[in-house]
Scaffold this motif. Structure first.
Motif, short mmCIF file in Angstrom:
data_model
loop_
_atom_site.label_atom_id
_atom_site.label_comp_id
_atom_site.label_asym_id
_atom_site.label_seq_id
_atom_site.Cartn_x
_atom_site.Cartn_y
_atom_site.Cartn_z
N ASN A 1 -23.02 -45.83 9.92
CA ASN A 1 -24.15 -44.92 9.98
C ASN A 1 -25.44 -45.72 9.83
O ASN A 1 -25.50 -46.68 9.05
CB ASN A 1 -24.03 -43.89 8.86
CG ASN A 1 -25.27 -43.06 8.67
OD1 ASN A 1 -26.18 -43.47 7.95
ND2 ASN A 1 -25.33 -41.91 9.29
N VAL A 2 -26.48 -45.35 10.57
CA VAL A 2 -27.70 -46.15 10.58
C VAL A 2 -28.34 -46.24 9.20
O VAL A 2 -28.92 -47.27 8.84
CB VAL A 2 -28.70 -45.61 11.63
CG1 VAL A 2 -29.22 -44.22 11.25
CG2 VAL A 2 -29.87 -46.57 11.83
N GLY A 3 -28.22 -45.19 8.40
CA GLY A 3 -28.77 -45.25 7.05
C GLY A 3 -28.02 -46.25 6.17
O GLY A 3 -28.63 -47.01 5.42
N ASN B 1 -31.08 -39.19 7.82
CA ASN B 1 -30.89 -40.62 8.01
C ASN B 1 -32.19 -41.39 7.79
O ASN B 1 -32.20 -42.45 7.17
CB ASN B 1 -30.37 -40.90 9.42
CG ASN B 1 -28.88 -40.63 9.55
OD1 ASN B 1 -28.14 -40.62 8.58
ND2 ASN B 1 -28.44 -40.39 10.77
N SER C 1 -39.02 -41.22 17.09
CA SER C 1 -38.42 -41.07 15.76
C SER C 1 -39.06 -39.89 15.03
O SER C 1 -40.22 -39.54 15.28
CB SER C 1 -38.63 -42.34 14.93
OG SER C 1 -37.90 -43.42 15.47
N SER D 1 -18.80 -49.48 13.95
CA SER D 1 -20.20 -49.39 13.54
C SER D 1 -20.31 -48.63 12.22
O SER D 1 -19.33 -48.06 11.74
CB SER D 1 -21.04 -48.68 14.61
OG SER D 1 -20.62 -47.33 14.77
N ILE E 1 -34.98 -42.78 15.71
CA ILE E 1 -34.28 -42.28 14.52
C ILE E 1 -34.64 -40.80 14.41
O ILE E 1 -35.70 -40.44 13.91
CB ILE E 1 -34.71 -43.04 13.25
CG1 ILE E 1 -34.55 -44.56 13.44
CG2 ILE E 1 -33.90 -42.56 12.05
CD1 ILE E 1 -33.13 -45.02 13.66
N ASN F 1 -32.70 -38.13 13.13
CA ASN F 1 -32.14 -37.31 12.06
C ASN F 1 -32.96 -37.51 10.78
O ASN F 1 -33.03 -38.62 10.26
CB ASN F 1 -30.68 -37.70 11.82
CG ASN F 1 -30.01 -36.82 10.77
OD1 ASN F 1 -30.39 -36.84 9.61
ND2 ASN F 1 -29.01 -36.08 11.19
N SER G 1 -31.12 -45.75 17.36
CA SER G 1 -30.74 -44.36 17.18
C SER G 1 -29.33 -44.22 16.60
O SER G 1 -28.47 -45.09 16.75
CB SER G 1 -30.81 -43.65 18.54
OG SER G 1 -30.50 -42.29 18.40
N GLU G 2 -29.10 -43.06 15.95
CA GLU G 2 -27.85 -42.81 15.25
C GLU G 2 -26.61 -42.96 16.12
O GLU G 2 -25.59 -43.46 15.68
CB GLU G 2 -27.87 -41.39 14.67
CG GLU G 2 -28.81 -41.21 13.49
CD GLU G 2 -30.25 -40.93 13.89
OE1 GLU G 2 -30.58 -41.03 15.09
OE2 GLU G 2 -31.06 -40.60 12.99
N GLY G 3 -26.69 -42.56 17.38
CA GLY G 3 -25.53 -42.65 18.25
C GLY G 3 -25.48 -43.94 19.05
O GLY G 3 -24.68 -44.84 18.78
#
Length: 274
Positions: A257-259, A134, A156, A255, A129, A131, A228-230
């Protein structure tokens, strides 16, 4: 308070606050071995106040010289307050005026994963992670929705980075966190503590989040693993999980956003909130 006027951007007394606009520079400075190893910066009265309430020790404060608002409650009166003139503010913050307060804090030694896991029932584990915003959103969701602790792999970013603790609104200061080894090896202390490892994935053949939520009890020990975000989780980390789970999405949406995904998963799988 110990008020000190600062008129030059290169004044060494405010070195803890320089580089705030450059994330990569700041990350290098605050990394182990960097010149700011052991320090983090909180922005704004609310975030700084939560750091103080969590027991972090303030080292110094940076504010606009024209500010007359009270400083965060709980600040030790011996902490120096640097009141910056008009040439200094944009060099540090990137803006002509800085109405809030920046507070530099001393870090505390990180606990071990075993210490963090000992009293936990629900934890979030982040892989790559990178960002800070995020990560801050993940931390805020975890703190609000029944998650007991946060684990992060070495790739991360830091939950105490200024952008991360700003996005979390300082909620992460009271949420225990620790570092684990790269996944899947980093799952070893999680398994040893009796946790079921749950990998969040968009894969169509994974169990849906409502299906898993219906099967778990409040005392079950779950570790929700986010990627990870991507690219999401690495194939190795996903394969090492006990359960793979997905959030059902509308057709054509692949998908989240991870947040956002973390918030939904924490709500579904976190400990019940009274």
């Amino acid at each position: 308070m110990v008020d000190i006027a600062v008129e030059e951007p290169d004044d060494p007394r405010i070195s803890l606050f320089m580089g705030l606009r450059d994330h990569d520079l700041r990350r290098r400075r605050e990394a182990p071995g960097g010149d700011m190893d052991g320090v983090f910066v909180a922005e704004g009265e609310l975030v700084a106040g939560r750091a103080l309430a969590a027991g972090y020790r303030a080292l110094s404060v940076f504010v606009d010289a024209s500010r007359r608002d009270p400083l965060p409650p709980g600040l030790d009166p011996t902490v120096p307050v640097y009141r910056a003139g008009p040439r200094v503010i944009p060099a540090v913050t990137g803006y002509q005026m800085h109405r809030g307060a920046l507070v530099a804090f001393a870090r505390r030694p990180l606990p071990t994963p075993e210490q963090v896991l000992a009293g936990a029932r629900r934890v979030v584990l982040g892989e790559a992670i990178v960002n800070p915003t995020n990560l801050g959103v993940i931390v805020r969701s975890a703190a609000a929705l029944g998650i007991d602790a946060l684990l992060l792999d070495p790739t991360s970013c830091d939950p105490l980075y200024r952008r991360a603790n700003r996005a979390s609104m300082g909620e992460g200061f009271a949420l225990p966190h620790a570092r684990v080894d790269r996944l899947p090896e980093g799952l070893a202390p999680v398994r040893a503590a009796g946790f079921t490892v749950v990998a969040l994935t968009p894969a169509a053949d994974a169990l849906t989040l409502p299906e898993l939520a219906a099967r778990i009890g409040p005392d079950d020990r779950l570790a929700l693993v986010l990627g990870s975000e991507g690219p999401g989780l690495t194939a190795e980390a996903e394969a090492a999980a006990d359960v793979r789970v997905r959030i059902p999405l509308a057709a054509g949406v692949d998908s989240l956003n991870v947040g956002v995904a973390a918030g939904i998963a924490c709500y579904a799988l976190g400990r019940p909130i009274a």
